[in-house]
Write a protein that holds these residues in place. Structure first.
Motif, mmCIF file in Angstrom:
data_model
loop_
_atom_site.group_PDB
_atom_site.id
_atom_site.type_symbol
_atom_site.label_atom_id
_atom_site.label_comp_id
_atom_site.label_asym_id
_atom_site.label_seq_id
_atom_site.Cartn_x
_atom_site.Cartn_y
_atom_site.Cartn_z
ATOM 1 N N ASN A 1 29.742 -12.119 67.203
ATOM 2 C CA ASN A 1 28.568 -11.217 65.630
ATOM 3 C C ASN A 1 29.057 -10.107 66.660
ATOM 4 O OD1 ASN A 1 28.308 -9.912 63.943
ATOM 5 N ND2 ASN A 1 27.282 -12.422 63.072
ATOM 6 N N THR B 1 28.522 -7.213 65.212
ATOM 7 C CA THR B 1 28.149 -6.851 63.592
ATOM 8 C C THR B 1 26.593 -7.120 63.841
ATOM 9 O OG1 THR B 1 29.423 -6.950 62.369
ATOM 10 C CG2 THR B 1 28.161 -6.467 61.427
ATOM 11 N N ALA B 2 26.287 -8.189 64.239
ATOM 12 C CA ALA B 2 24.812 -8.564 64.427
ATOM 13 C C ALA B 2 23.865 -7.483 65.416
ATOM 14 C CB ALA B 2 24.293 -10.246 64.123
ATOM 15 N N LEU C 1 23.748 -3.966 64.793
ATOM 16 C CA LEU C 1 21.992 -4.186 63.947
ATOM 17 C C LEU C 1 21.090 -3.855 64.424
ATOM 18 C CD1 LEU C 1 22.852 -4.158 60.843
ATOM 19 C CD2 LEU C 1 21.899 -6.140 60.844
HETATM 20 C C1 LIG Z 1 27.462 -11.515 62.187
HETATM 21 O O1 LIG Z 1 26.373 -11.587 61.415
HETATM 22 C C2 LIG Z 1 25.797 -9.836 60.206
HETATM 23 C C3 LIG Z 1 24.590 -9.607 60.174
HETATM 24 O O2 LIG Z 1 23.435 -10.463 60.433
HETATM 25 C C4 LIG Z 1 26.186 -11.087 58.994
HETATM 26 O O3 LIG Z 1 25.472 -10.773 58.238
HETATM 27 C C5 LIG Z 1 27.299 -11.794 59.442
HETATM 28 O O4 LIG Z 1 27.705 -12.849 57.903
HETATM 29 C C6 LIG Z 1 27.887 -12.475 60.614
HETATM 30 N N1 LIG Z 1 29.163 -12.976 60.978
HETATM 31 C C7 LIG Z 1 29.393 -14.217 61.293
HETATM 32 C C8 LIG Z 1 30.563 -14.582 61.241
HETATM 33 O O5 LIG Z 1 28.220 -15.033 61.251
#
Ligand SMILES: *[C@@H]1O[C@H](CO)[C@@H](O)[C@H](O)[C@H]1NC(C)=O
Ligand SMILES: Cc1cc2nc3c(=O)[nH]c(=O)nc-3n(C[C@H](O)[C@H](O)[C@H](O)COP(=O)(O)O)c2cc1C
Ligand SMILES: *[C@@H]1O[C@H](CO)[C@@H](O)[C@H](O)[C@H]1NC(C)=O
Ligand SMILES: *[C@@H]1O[C@H](CO)[C@@H](O)[C@H](O)[C@H]1NC(C)=O
Length: 384
Positions: free
Chosen positions: A181, A183-184, A187
């Protein structure tokens, strides 16, 4: 030349014959014999880092204390981290002018100036020791001008911790990252950057939950981590997600330290997570010795930090002698934080004084020019 062989198996056999000293008896119990359970010993009567544990243990609810005290499984690595320092004695020199050694405590870590070659490392959940949580740690680091590396699993958020920083205070941000992830991950990196962190300390020694039996009894275990795929490819990829330097925390072999250099890490952080991840893992002191023996160039190719079981000035001196640039300390500062900013500040001051005293008594004139000959770290001809 005749060489005396120090038999480590013989030595550890001797050590096994006596009980582990969780709290070495330096008189705490006798001195504080009137202290009731649940009472906190007066701060100005604590004389060294181990006193903070003794005090916290008698004051905190058992589940809170256990979260900090915990090690993995049978806790061999936890105990070894503490005891290993006594299997590698110092070789003190005399006839050396050490009167200015105090002025040699300041050092740089990743190019930033600090007043001492030790720092407050990442430990989660300061809120178990003090309602003000990480505030005491970050404020004491500022007051004493040492590095603080907040944990991603701190009680306070990254911006909350940053709000207690002094102007121009340098901190690094520890992180656990999920390779599936980005995106996380972005962040976390962006929050760290916005909070003014100067580096990411990526913990790579915990790709799975630790097996923590002591903590399980009190329901004081870590948040459940999934099994995680941490690889060199992932490290190389991470570098594209931030312009902050990414330090690797938890390196435990010479070949991985060399690989880290090959991957251009800004620093290698030797750690077995305070003996909390895999029981049986060596102390960072032993890993530093392995690097010193097999690839000493690593100590000049990159900065090397280490943590685990450091409780006394002499422990810091030994790690610096082997080539470590800065030494992390976990549990003692969490116990000191029971007293808040004042407590952590006192712990830092006590350790600074010990490092200077122990260096002077070992015949070290300049901590930045200390060398491995101050520690008996290999089968030694010097003993003849
Ligand atoms: C990845 O991390 C983001 C931010 O914390 C979160 O909103 C998202 O649900 C996560 N995606 C997965 C596939 O776990
Ligand atoms: C209560 C506790 C929580 C910890 N949490 C983290 C963490 O969140 N991230 C991390 O990289 N290491 C964590 N560690 C490991 C420390 O960063 C450090 O490696 C270890 O505590 C050093 O050993 P010492 O406690 O003997 O000084 C934790 C250690 C303790 C004791
Ligand atoms: C760090 O210390 C050195 C030597 O004392 C000094 O020259 C330098 O300006 C300092 N750097 C910072 C960023 O304060
Ligand atoms: C013990 O931990 C709890 C959180 O689980 C916290 O609310 C409490 O304040 C802690 N006790 C002390 C004395 O810090």
């Amino acid at each position: 030349m005749r060489c005396t062989l120090i038999s480590l198996s013989l030595l550890s056999g001797t050590l096994a014959a006596r009980p582990f000293l969780d709290e070495p008896d330096t008189g705490f119990d006798m001195f504080f014999s009137n202290l009731a359970t649940g009472q906190l010993a007066p701060l100005d009567q604590l004389v060294g880092l181990p006193d903070f544990e003794a005090a916290a243990k008698r004051y905190l609810p058992i589940a809170n204390y256990t979260y900090y005290r915990n090690g993995a499984a049978g806790e061999w690595s936890f105990r070894n981290n503490l005891e290993v320092f006594y299997r590698y004695p110092l070789r003190p020199r005399t006839m050396v002018d050490t009167s200015n050694v105090q002025s040699t405590l300041p050092t740089t870590i990743l190019g930033y100036n600090f007043s001492a070659p030790f720092f407050i490392t990442s430990a989660a959940r300061a809120g178990l020791g003090n309602p003000a949580a990480e505030r005491g740690l970050v404020e004491a680091a500022a007051a004493e001008n040492i590095l603080y590396v907040p944990s991603l699993y701190a009680t306070l958020s990254i911006p909350e911790i940053a709000s207690y920083k002094a102007p121009s205070q340098v901190t690094f941000q520890q992180a656990y990252l999920d390779p599936s992830n980005d995106t996380a991950t972005k962040l976390v990196f962006d929050q760290a950057k916005a909070a003014g962190s100067k580096a990411i300390v990526f913990t790579v020694d915990a790709p799975a939950e630790g097996n923590r039996q002591r903590a399980d009894r009190y329901d004081a275990s870590e948040a459940v981590l999934p099994f995680t795929a941490i690889t060199w490819d992932y490290y190389d990829h991470l570098k594209t997600l931030t312009d902050l330097p990414i330090i690797l925390k938890g390196i435990q072999t010479v070949e991985e330290a060399q690989a880290a250099v090959a991957h251009g890490v800004p620093a290698v952080y030797l750690s077995n997570h305070g003996g909390r991840q895999v029981d049986g893992s060596r102390s960072p002191l032993e890993v530093a010795i392995e690097i010193r023996a097999q690839a000493p160039e690593v100590f000049t190719q990159t900065e090397v930090y280490a943590d685990g079981g450091v409780r006394y000035g002499g422990d810091v001196v030994k790690l610096l002698a082997l080539g470590v640039r800065a030494v992390g300390i976990g549990r003692p500062f969490m116990y000191a934080n029971v007293y808040g900013t004042e407590g952590v500040t006192r712990a830092v001051q006590l350790l600074k004084r010990e490092v200077a005293l122990d260096a002077a008594n070992a015949g070290v004139a300049d901590l930045k020019n200390i060398d491995p000959s101050y520690v008996i770290w290999k089968q030694s001809c010097a003993l003849d």
